[in-house]
Design an enzyme around this catalytic site. Structure first.
Site, PDB file in Angstrom:
ATOM      1  N   ARG A   1       0.912  -1.681   0.014  1.00 37.75           N
ATOM      2  CA  ARG A   1      -0.295  -0.111   0.481  1.00 37.75           C
ATOM      3  C   ARG A   1       1.066   1.437  -0.167  1.00 37.75           C
ATOM      4  O   ARG A   1       0.625   1.864  -0.021  1.00 37.75           O
ATOM      5  CB  ARG A   1      -1.081   0.261   1.251  1.00 37.75           C
ATOM      6  CG  ARG A   1      -2.632   0.635   0.621  1.00 37.75           C
ATOM      7  CD  ARG A   1      -3.095   0.384   2.309  1.00 37.75           C
ATOM      8  NE  ARG A   1      -4.084  -1.050   2.400  1.00 37.75           N
ATOM      9  CZ  ARG A   1      -3.829  -1.284   3.630  1.00 37.75           C
ATOM     10  NH1 ARG A   1      -3.497  -0.615   4.894  1.00 37.75           N
ATOM     11  NH2 ARG A   1      -4.267  -2.777   4.082  1.00 37.75           N
TER      12      ARG A   1
ATOM     13  N   TYR B   1     -15.482 -11.612   0.001  1.00 36.37           N
ATOM     14  CA  TYR B   1     -15.857 -10.771  -0.352  1.00 36.37           C
ATOM     15  C   TYR B   1     -17.473 -11.292  -1.214  1.00 36.37           C
ATOM     16  O   TYR B   1     -18.314 -10.539  -1.172  1.00 36.37           O
ATOM     17  CB  TYR B   1     -14.917  -9.550  -1.564  1.00 36.37           C
ATOM     18  CG  TYR B   1     -14.344  -8.927   0.030  1.00 36.37           C
ATOM     19  CD1 TYR B   1     -14.610  -7.289   0.023  1.00 36.37           C
ATOM     20  CD2 TYR B   1     -12.999  -9.108  -0.028  1.00 36.37           C
ATOM     21  CE1 TYR B   1     -13.218  -7.123   1.520  1.00 36.37           C
ATOM     22  CE2 TYR B   1     -11.718  -8.637   0.754  1.00 36.37           C
ATOM     23  CZ  TYR B   1     -11.766  -7.196   1.516  1.00 36.37           C
ATOM     24  OH  TYR B   1     -11.162  -6.745   2.481  1.00 36.37           O
TER      25      TYR B   1
ATOM     26  N   ASP C   1      -7.008  -2.891  -6.749  1.00 33.10           N
ATOM     27  CA  ASP C   1      -7.885  -2.260  -5.588  1.00 33.10           C
ATOM     28  C   ASP C   1      -7.984  -4.186  -6.159  1.00 33.10           C
ATOM     29  O   ASP C   1      -8.018  -4.305  -7.510  1.00 33.10           O
ATOM     30  CB  ASP C   1      -8.652  -2.310  -5.677  1.00 33.10           C
ATOM     31  CG  ASP C   1      -9.523  -2.492  -4.242  1.00 33.10           C
ATOM     32  OD1 ASP C   1     -10.571  -3.551  -4.747  1.00 33.10           O
ATOM     33  OD2 ASP C   1      -9.067  -1.852  -3.388  1.00 33.10           O
TER      34      ASP C   1
ATOM     35  N   ARG D   1      -6.144  11.906  -4.807  1.00 35.08           N
ATOM     36  CA  ARG D   1      -7.403  11.542  -5.100  1.00 35.08           C
ATOM     37  C   ARG D   1      -9.315  12.119  -5.279  1.00 35.08           C
ATOM     38  O   ARG D   1      -9.990  11.898  -5.806  1.00 35.08           O
ATOM     39  CB  ARG D   1      -7.588  10.505  -3.763  1.00 35.08           C
ATOM     40  CG  ARG D   1      -9.177   9.741  -3.688  1.00 35.08           C
ATOM     41  CD  ARG D   1      -8.647   8.667  -2.057  1.00 35.08           C
ATOM     42  NE  ARG D   1      -9.899   8.225  -2.178  1.00 35.08           N
ATOM     43  CZ  ARG D   1     -10.244   7.719  -0.985  1.00 35.08           C
ATOM     44  NH1 ARG D   1      -9.737   6.768  -0.748  1.00 35.08           N
ATOM     45  NH2 ARG D   1     -11.597   7.202  -0.384  1.00 35.08           N
TER      46      ARG D   1
ATOM     47  N   ARG E   1      -2.544   6.851   0.960  1.00 35.93           N
ATOM     48  CA  ARG E   1      -3.336   7.974   1.878  1.00 35.93           C
ATOM     49  C   ARG E   1      -2.325   8.404   2.981  1.00 35.93           C
ATOM     50  O   ARG E   1      -2.665   9.404   3.112  1.00 35.93           O
ATOM     51  CB  ARG E   1      -4.863   7.349   2.822  1.00 35.93           C
ATOM     52  CG  ARG E   1      -6.638   7.766   1.882  1.00 35.93           C
ATOM     53  CD  ARG E   1      -7.058   6.997   2.411  1.00 35.93           C
ATOM     54  NE  ARG E   1      -6.817   5.920   2.501  1.00 35.93           N
ATOM     55  CZ  ARG E   1      -8.474   4.828   3.711  1.00 35.93           C
ATOM     56  NH1 ARG E   1      -9.299   6.040   3.802  1.00 35.93           N
ATOM     57  NH2 ARG E   1      -7.966   3.994   4.177  1.00 35.93           N
TER      58      ARG E   1
END
Length: 360
Positions: free
Chosen positions: A26, A153, A76, A39, A30
């Site tokens: 990652r 998921y 993703d 973003r 962020r």
């Protein structure tokens, strides 16, 4: 063509390196102010991930800021089930959700592996653009979720605390789950191979939720399908070897079995002792990991101390007989969004400098 800095690839292939290479799970995320600005321009996470131009921009942001040894495609893991028609969306504050989760026998029967060249073109275009933008500086890593993690998921309809729906299926209707996993394994293999053809120079399988399974269930429902994926991967492209990494979070119990999938490296979370993992796996494959991501909140002295502890635990990669064991330094999971960016500067310097000293 090999990159100017191919230290990461050489470590994965257990070839001599001048220092221990480093990248971060990652790493485009962020914690970086420049990522947050991009973003915001993209309007949403999916707007960012589905634009090759934005994906290229954010993939390169940590590379411009830090002397990392590999870039990883910004995407993703849920792009694959989205391409299967499950309707991916992100609910504010709740993470990813699917409009059409897989619950019934009819849902499972309709499931098919997508053609990545048709339904995941934006990802492959991103790989091509990133490779071009990197200009041969460092390698590019492609990735996918594991068949079981994707299934979590797909069946749960989003994230889960207890995996009640998928585990109910696993125990009550294992035939349905095996059918989902077979489709997912085909989809993941096709997707990773398409990324390799587009320019990925190594690939990684993220088995984020395999560690939630009981022993026995892990082997049957997660490990077996990752083995199928690895067996179908392209090992070379344009005459260059393409290494693969398999990472099961919470998989410390099964390291030897993961190494036996045929992968080139096993990823380790922070709960595993790196030296013991090296002894267990031997010369079967390389290791990747495994600093606790929370170390990056401890300040410079703590970061340097913990980096030295991890590297010293692995020891010199050169064996007594002159052969090499590969080690790629990484966090034991993804970097926290709250991480101070300057902590990563300290981390990268500590890994590179300490590992150079180790080699004398």
């Amino acid at each position: 063509m090999k990159p100017a800095n191919d230290t990461f690839l050489r470590a994965l292939l257990r070839q001599p390196t001048e220092y221990t290479p480093l990248w971060l799970m990652r790493q485009a995320g962020r914690y970086l102010p420049e990522y947050n600005a991009t973003r915001k321009r993209a309007g949403s996470f999916l707007g960012l991930a589905k634009s090759p131009a934005y994906a290229t921009e954010v993939t390169l942001q940590p590379i411009e800021r830090y002397p990392l040894d590999a870039a990883i495609l910004f995407s993703d893991i849920l792009t694959v089930p989205d391409a299967m028609g499950l309707g991916l969306y992100f609910a504010e504050g709740e993470g990813p959700k699917f409009e059409r989760p897989i619950r019934t026998e009819d849902d499972v029967a309709k499931l098919a592996a997508p053609d990545p060249e048709l339904s995941l073109t934006y990802v492959l275009d991103g790989v091509r653009e990133i490779r071009k933008a990197l200009q041969g500086r460092i390698p590019l890593i492609g990735f996918s979720g594991s068949p079981y993690t994707l299934a979590c998921y797909m069946v749960e309809g989003g994230g889960s605390d207890d995996f009640r729906k998928i585990k109910t299926m696993l125990y009550a209707r294992p035939d349905l789950l095996h059918r989902i996993l077979a489709v997912n394994a085909r989809a993941v293999a096709d997707y990773l191979n398409a990324q390799i053809l587009a320019g990925a120079q190594a690939v990684m399988i993220f088995d984020t939720w395999g560690g939630s399974l009981a022993d026995g269930a892990y082997q049957a429902f997660s490990l077996e399908y990752m083995r199928q994926v690895v067996s179908q991967l392209r090992r070379e492209h344009d005459g260059v070897r393409i290494p693969s990494i398999v990472f099961t979070k919470g998989g410390g119990l099964w390291l030897e079995q993961i190494a036996d999938t045929g992968c080139d490296a096993v990823g380790l979370d922070w709960t595993v002792n790196l030296g013991q993992a090296r002894a267990r796996i031997g010369s079967r494959c390389a290791l990747q990991g495994n600093l606790d991501p929370m170390t990056l909140f401890g300040g410079d002295a703590a970061i340097r101390s913990e980096v030295a502890r991890v590297l010293d635990s692995f020891g010199s990669p050169r064996r007594a007989d002159g052969t090499w064991d590969g080690h790629v330094f990484n966090l034991g999971h993804g970097i926290s969004q709250f991480t101070p960016p300057e902590a990563v500067t300290t981390l990268v310097d500590a890994v590179h400098s300490h590992s150079r000293r180790q080699r004398g």
